[in-house]
Write a protein that holds these residues in place. Structure first.
Motif, PDB file in Angstrom:
ATOM      1  N   LEU A  46       4.570 -37.289  79.560  1.00 21.32           N
ATOM      2  CA  LEU A  46       5.830 -37.968  79.863  1.00 21.32           C
ATOM      3  C   LEU A  46       6.900 -37.446  78.920  1.00 21.32           C
ATOM      4  O   LEU A  46       6.666 -37.335  77.714  1.00 21.32           O
ATOM      5  N   ALA A  47       8.057 -37.139  79.472  1.00 21.25           N
ATOM      6  CA  ALA A  47       9.168 -36.692  78.639  1.00 21.25           C
ATOM      7  C   ALA A  47      10.462 -37.203  79.247  1.00 21.25           C
ATOM      8  O   ALA A  47      10.666 -37.098  80.462  1.00 21.25           O
ATOM      9  N   HIS A  48      11.341 -37.746  78.404  1.00 18.14           N
ATOM     10  CA  HIS A  48      12.598 -38.302  78.889  1.00 18.14           C
ATOM     11  C   HIS A  48      13.661 -37.247  79.118  1.00 18.14           C
ATOM     12  O   HIS A  48      14.677 -37.518  79.751  1.00 18.14           O
ATOM     13  N   ASP A  49      13.467 -36.027  78.590  1.00 18.96           N
ATOM     14  CA  ASP A  49      14.464 -34.977  78.782  1.00 18.96           C
ATOM     15  C   ASP A  49      13.798 -33.621  78.595  1.00 18.96           C
ATOM     16  O   ASP A  49      12.643 -33.528  78.155  1.00 18.96           O
ATOM     17  N   LEU A  50      14.526 -32.565  78.955  1.00 18.50           N
ATOM     18  CA  LEU A  50      13.976 -31.220  78.863  1.00 18.50           C
ATOM     19  C   LEU A  50      13.646 -30.806  77.429  1.00 18.50           C
ATOM     20  O   LEU A  50      12.571 -30.241  77.192  1.00 18.50           O
ATOM     21  N   PRO A  51      14.517 -31.050  76.422  1.00 18.86           N
ATOM     22  CA  PRO A  51      14.157 -30.661  75.061  1.00 18.86           C
ATOM     23  C   PRO A  51      12.850 -31.285  74.585  1.00 18.86           C
ATOM     24  O   PRO A  51      12.031 -30.612  73.942  1.00 18.86           O
ATOM     25  N   THR A  52      12.627 -32.556  74.909  1.00 17.73           N
ATOM     26  CA  THR A  52      11.362 -33.198  74.550  1.00 17.73           C
ATOM     27  C   THR A  52      10.200 -32.516  75.258  1.00 17.73           C
ATOM     28  O   THR A  52       9.149 -32.256  74.667  1.00 17.73           O
ATOM     29  N   SER A  53      10.380 -32.227  76.545  1.00 21.08           N
ATOM     30  CA  SER A  53       9.337 -31.558  77.316  1.00 21.08           C
ATOM     31  C   SER A  53       8.981 -30.211  76.690  1.00 21.08           C
ATOM     32  O   SER A  53       7.804 -29.860  76.555  1.00 21.08           O
ATOM     33  N   VAL A  54       9.998 -29.455  76.283  1.00 18.11           N
ATOM     34  CA  VAL A  54       9.771 -28.152  75.660  1.00 18.11           C
ATOM     35  C   VAL A  54       8.938 -28.291  74.391  1.00 18.11           C
ATOM     36  O   VAL A  54       7.981 -27.535  74.160  1.00 18.11           O
TER      37      VAL A  54
END
Length: 281
Positions: free
Chosen positions: A116-124
């Protein structure tokens, strides 16, 4: 792609220049911490994802091994959360690693069970962790959103291939048309009239779906001429934007009574991300 398998030798890792989180960090967490932090994160995240359903306390208790069911052996996974510079949790990953060797060389597989990630930077930041685990030669993600950008984050997007367990596990049945269509947001302003045939009677009738400039909509009974004719099953397919009226019309599952009505309905019903539920029910 609803699931993916990735050979790390082929991917060559993530692309250069992807956005990160300045001052952010990743912390490994215990199972009690996962239950608490994961539940709060998921509850915030699910309101941004069409098709996501809630998870009760029992779901989390079973996930972290506090409640065990006969025949299901629990083995504690690795779990990590991402925090931003202020310490707020913005993402999590849960994974397991199999112990496999090719002679003296490690050939282990890492399986992502939750992401789970709230935004792309977190996902990266989280994918960078997953792709850097020692001894891992292959990463598998059995349950990934259908339009998740993961393959495009890799240096070789073709290294990500569909997972063999990829399947559509979502089912929806509209019972209260007015309440259901008033509860969601829409992609464009407009109006389309639906003639619905529901053998059980719940959704039967002629309905005018009207969407305002602000993305809110209402669906009310009308005597106006219908633009599209469809069944209750097709109404459920269209509701979350996971299917298009144009595609259903091409398969003779929706009848276009006004030329261009199917595409007009698609513009109204589209969503920023495709419908997906990471939670089985």
């Amino acid at each position: 792609m609803a699931a993916a398998g990735t050979s790390l030798r082929r991917t060559r890792g993530l692309r250069e220049g992807l956005p990160g989180v300045p001052g952010g960090r990743i912390d490994f967490v215990t199972m009690p911490e996962l239950r608490e932090l994961g539940a709060a994160l998921y509850e915030r995240w699910r309101h941004t994802q069409p098709g996501a359903i809630d998870r009760d306390a029992l779901w989390w208790e079973r996930t972290v091994g506090e409640v065990r069911t006969p025949g299901n052996e629990f083995k504690e996974p690795f779990a990590a959360v991402h925090r931003d510079a202020d310490g707020a949790v913005t993402g999590l990953v849960v994974y397991r690693i199999g112990d496999k060797w090719d002679g003296a060389y490690p050939d282990c597989k890492l399986t992502v069970e939750e992401f789970l990630a709230h935004d792309l930077p977190t996902s990266v930041e989280l994918w960078r962790l997953v792709l850097s685990v020692d001894w891992v030669a292959r990463v598998e993600v059995p349950n990934l959103g259908p339009d998740d950008p993961l393959p495009l984050l890799l240096q070789d997007p073709r290294a990500a291939t569909p997972h063999e367990d990829n399947a559509d596990l979502m089912w929806l049945r509209v019972l209260d048309v007015e309440s259901a269509f008033a509860a969601r947001t829409y992609g464009a302003p407009g109006r389309v009239v639906l003639e619905v045939d529901d053998k059980l009677g719940y959704a039967s009738g002629r309905w005018a779906l009207e969407v305002s400039e602000d993305g809110t909509g209402r669906c009310a009974r009308t005597t106006d001429d219908a633009d599209l004719a469809l069944g209750a099953s097709e109404l459920g397919s269209l509701y979350l934007g996971a299917e298009t009226a144009s595609r259903l019309a091409s398969a003779a599952l929706v009848t276009e009574l006004r030329p261009g009505a199917a595409f007009a309905a698609d513009l109204l019903l589209r969503t920023p991300v495709q419908a997906w539920s990471p939670t089985e029910f």
